[in-house]
Design a protein around this motif. Structure first.
Motif, PDB file in Angstrom:
ATOM      1  N   TYR A  33       7.062  41.942  14.782  1.00  0.00           N
ATOM      2  CA  TYR A  33       5.975  42.305  13.883  1.00  0.00           C
ATOM      3  C   TYR A  33       5.794  41.234  12.806  1.00  0.00           C
ATOM      4  CZ  TYR A  33       7.317  46.900  15.738  1.00  0.00           C
ATOM      5  OH  TYR A  33       7.642  47.949  16.562  1.00  0.00           O
ATOM      6  N   TYR A  35       4.113  41.034   8.877  1.00  0.00           N
ATOM      7  CA  TYR A  35       3.561  41.757   7.747  1.00  0.00           C
ATOM      8  C   TYR A  35       3.167  40.770   6.655  1.00  0.00           C
ATOM      9  CZ  TYR A  35       5.737  45.999   9.631  1.00  0.00           C
ATOM     10  OH  TYR A  35       6.096  47.054  10.426  1.00  0.00           O
ATOM     11  N   LEU A  43       3.881  46.635   2.353  1.00  0.00           N
ATOM     12  CA  LEU A  43       3.743  45.765   3.511  1.00  0.00           C
ATOM     13  C   LEU A  43       2.530  46.181   4.340  1.00  0.00           C
ATOM     14  CD1 LEU A  43       6.730  45.494   2.594  1.00  0.00           C
ATOM     15  CD2 LEU A  43       7.301  45.160   4.987  1.00  0.00           C
ATOM     16  N   LEU A  45       0.494  45.471   7.966  1.00  0.00           N
ATOM     17  CA  LEU A  45       0.745  44.947   9.301  1.00  0.00           C
ATOM     18  C   LEU A  45      -0.372  44.016   9.751  1.00  0.00           C
ATOM     19  CD1 LEU A  45       2.597  45.105  11.820  1.00  0.00           C
ATOM     20  CD2 LEU A  45       1.171  47.024  12.586  1.00  0.00           C
ATOM     21  N   TYR A  48       1.466  42.863  15.990  1.00  0.00           N
ATOM     22  CA  TYR A  48       2.748  43.209  16.556  1.00  0.00           C
ATOM     23  C   TYR A  48       2.725  43.002  18.061  1.00  0.00           C
ATOM     24  CZ  TYR A  48       0.818  47.847  17.771  1.00  0.00           C
ATOM     25  OH  TYR A  48       0.063  48.885  18.267  1.00  0.00           O
ATOM     26  N   GLN A  50       5.036  44.079  21.676  1.00  0.00           N
ATOM     27  CA  GLN A  50       6.119  44.868  22.255  1.00  0.00           C
ATOM     28  C   GLN A  50       6.763  44.204  23.453  1.00  0.00           C
ATOM     29  OE1 GLN A  50       3.951  48.803  22.474  1.00  0.00           O
ATOM     30  NE2 GLN A  50       5.786  49.406  21.376  1.00  0.00           N
ATOM     31  N   ASP A  59      -3.474  46.146  10.857  1.00  0.00           N
ATOM     32  CA  ASP A  59      -4.539  46.550   9.945  1.00  0.00           C
ATOM     33  C   ASP A  59      -5.321  45.385   9.360  1.00  0.00           C
ATOM     34  OD1 ASP A  59      -2.192  48.978   8.761  1.00  0.00           O
ATOM     35  OD2 ASP A  59      -3.793  49.254  10.228  1.00  0.00           O
ATOM     36  N   LEU A  90       6.329  38.420   6.102  1.00  0.00           N
ATOM     37  CA  LEU A  90       7.592  38.931   6.627  1.00  0.00           C
ATOM     38  C   LEU A  90       7.482  39.198   8.113  1.00  0.00           C
ATOM     39  CD1 LEU A  90       8.403  41.367   3.734  1.00  0.00           C
ATOM     40  CD2 LEU A  90       9.899  39.526   4.472  1.00  0.00           C
ATOM     41  N   GLY A  99      10.174  54.988  18.230  1.00  0.00           N
ATOM     42  CA  GLY A  99      10.067  55.081  16.775  1.00  0.00           C
ATOM     43  C   GLY A  99      11.369  55.389  16.092  1.00  0.00           C
ATOM     44  N   GLN A 101      14.064  53.515  16.327  1.00  0.00           N
ATOM     45  CA  GLN A 101      14.814  52.289  16.096  1.00  0.00           C
ATOM     46  C   GLN A 101      14.276  51.588  14.864  1.00  0.00           C
ATOM     47  OE1 GLN A 101      17.458  51.557  17.988  1.00  0.00           O
ATOM     48  NE2 GLN A 101      17.026  53.493  19.026  1.00  0.00           N
ATOM     49  N   PRO A 102      15.093  51.424  13.810  1.00  0.00           N
ATOM     50  CA  PRO A 102      14.613  50.786  12.585  1.00  0.00           C
ATOM     51  C   PRO A 102      14.241  49.328  12.808  1.00  0.00           C
ATOM     52  CG  PRO A 102      16.696  51.928  12.229  1.00  0.00           C
ATOM     53  CD  PRO A 102      16.489  51.864  13.705  1.00  0.00           C
ATOM     54  N   GLN A 103      13.336  48.840  11.980  1.00  0.00           N
ATOM     55  CA  GLN A 103      12.977  47.433  12.000  1.00  0.00           C
ATOM     56  C   GLN A 103      13.971  46.641  11.155  1.00  0.00           C
ATOM     57  OE1 GLN A 103       8.908  47.159  10.685  1.00  0.00           O
ATOM     58  NE2 GLN A 103       8.159  47.402  12.765  1.00  0.00           N
ATOM     59  N   HIS A 104      14.232  45.417  11.607  1.00  0.00           N
ATOM     60  CA  HIS A 104      15.059  44.474  10.854  1.00  0.00           C
ATOM     61  C   HIS A 104      14.178  43.302  10.465  1.00  0.00           C
ATOM     62  CE1 HIS A 104      18.845  46.517  11.890  1.00  0.00           C
ATOM     63  NE2 HIS A 104      18.162  46.868  12.965  1.00  0.00           N
ATOM     64  N   PHE A 105      14.357  42.805   9.245  1.00  0.00           N
ATOM     65  CA  PHE A 105      13.460  41.804   8.698  1.00  0.00           C
ATOM     66  C   PHE A 105      14.116  40.447   8.523  1.00  0.00           C
ATOM     67  CE2 PHE A 105       9.627  44.061   7.445  1.00  0.00           C
ATOM     68  CZ  PHE A 105      10.026  45.372   7.535  1.00  0.00           C
ATOM     69  N   GLY A 106      13.270  39.402   8.610  1.00  0.00           N
ATOM     70  CA  GLY A 106      13.689  38.080   8.180  1.00  0.00           C
ATOM     71  C   GLY A 106      13.565  37.956   6.683  1.00  0.00           C
TER      72      GLY A 106
END
Lengths: 114, 111
Positions: A33, A35, A43, A45, A48, A50, A59, A90, A99, A101-106
């Motif tokens: 993703y 953001y 944030l 979007l 994204y 998959q 958006d 981000l 849904g 599974q949490p997102q992990h960010f850079g």
């Protein structure tokens, strides 16, 4: 250690120029993703993806483009059509799991206009 | 996209005080996530909640999944200076394809 790497940390764009932000992950995550974060805001979007070679608009996709040629990589291009590109960008990734599974960010890329 | 409403927008507290913030949605979520963002960095996951009524702790942090499934709460006990940052809530769309994020609560801890 596994993680998400965004580069560069800081980026400057001239008027009429396209710039590309890099995002690489070695978490073997399926979805990635992008953001945009403006000061004092949440944030939003942009795009994204998959699976490889497939992506969907978020958006605020206008003025941005992406590609997903490899599972590990999801670069974002900020085109000259994006008239207000100054923001903190981000990248995130997650396993697909309905849904849960949490997102992990850079650590983000801060883009500014010269 | 859907907006999650977080309150308060900002908080200024003395070190050692407890903190409470919440997040509400107009629709039901099956998962609630809480993240913390330090200045100039990406958000880091603090707590994930998967069941209505669930109460989960992570050290001094406690989060609850509201019974209506339209809200969630995050509490921080005995705040310390490194708690400073912006706290975001998040929840997945119905399809699970994307996440919606709250507007954030900015926390300042005064030593």
């Amino acid at each position: 250690d596994g993680g998400i790497t965004q580069s560069p940390k800081y980026l400057f764009r001239k008027e009429g120029q396209n710039v590309t932000l890099s995002c690489e992950q070695n978490l073997n995550h399926d979805a990635m993703y992008w953001y945009r974060q403006d000061p004092g805001q949440g944030l939003r979007l942009i795009y994204y993806s998959q699976i490889v070679n497939d992506f969907q608009k978020g958006d605020i996709a206008e003025g941005y483009s992406v590609s997903r040629e490899k599972k590990e990589s999801f670069p974002l291009t900020v085109t000259s059509a994006q008239k207000n590109p100054t923001a903190f960008y981000l990248c995130a990734s997650t396993r697909l799991g309905g849904g849960n599974q949490p997102q992990h960010f850079g650590d983000g890329t801060r883009l500014s206009i010269l | 996209g859907q907006q999650l409403n977080q309150s308060p927008q900002s908080m200024f507290i003395q070190e050692g005080e407890d903190v409470s913030m919440n997040c509400t949605s107009s629709s039901i979520f099956n998962t609630w996530l809480w993240y913390k963002q330090d200045p100039g960095e990406g958000p880091v996951l603090l707590i994930a909640l998967y069941k209505a009524g669930e109460l989960t702790s992570n050290g001094r942090l406690t989060a609850q999944f509201g019974i209506t499934r339209k809200d969630s709460f995050l509490n921080i006990s005995a705040s310390i200076p490194s708690d400073v940052g912006i706290y975001f809530c998040a929840g997945p769309s119905n399809t699970g394809n994307q996440f919606y994020f709250g507007t954030g609560t900015s926390l300042t801890v005064i030593p």
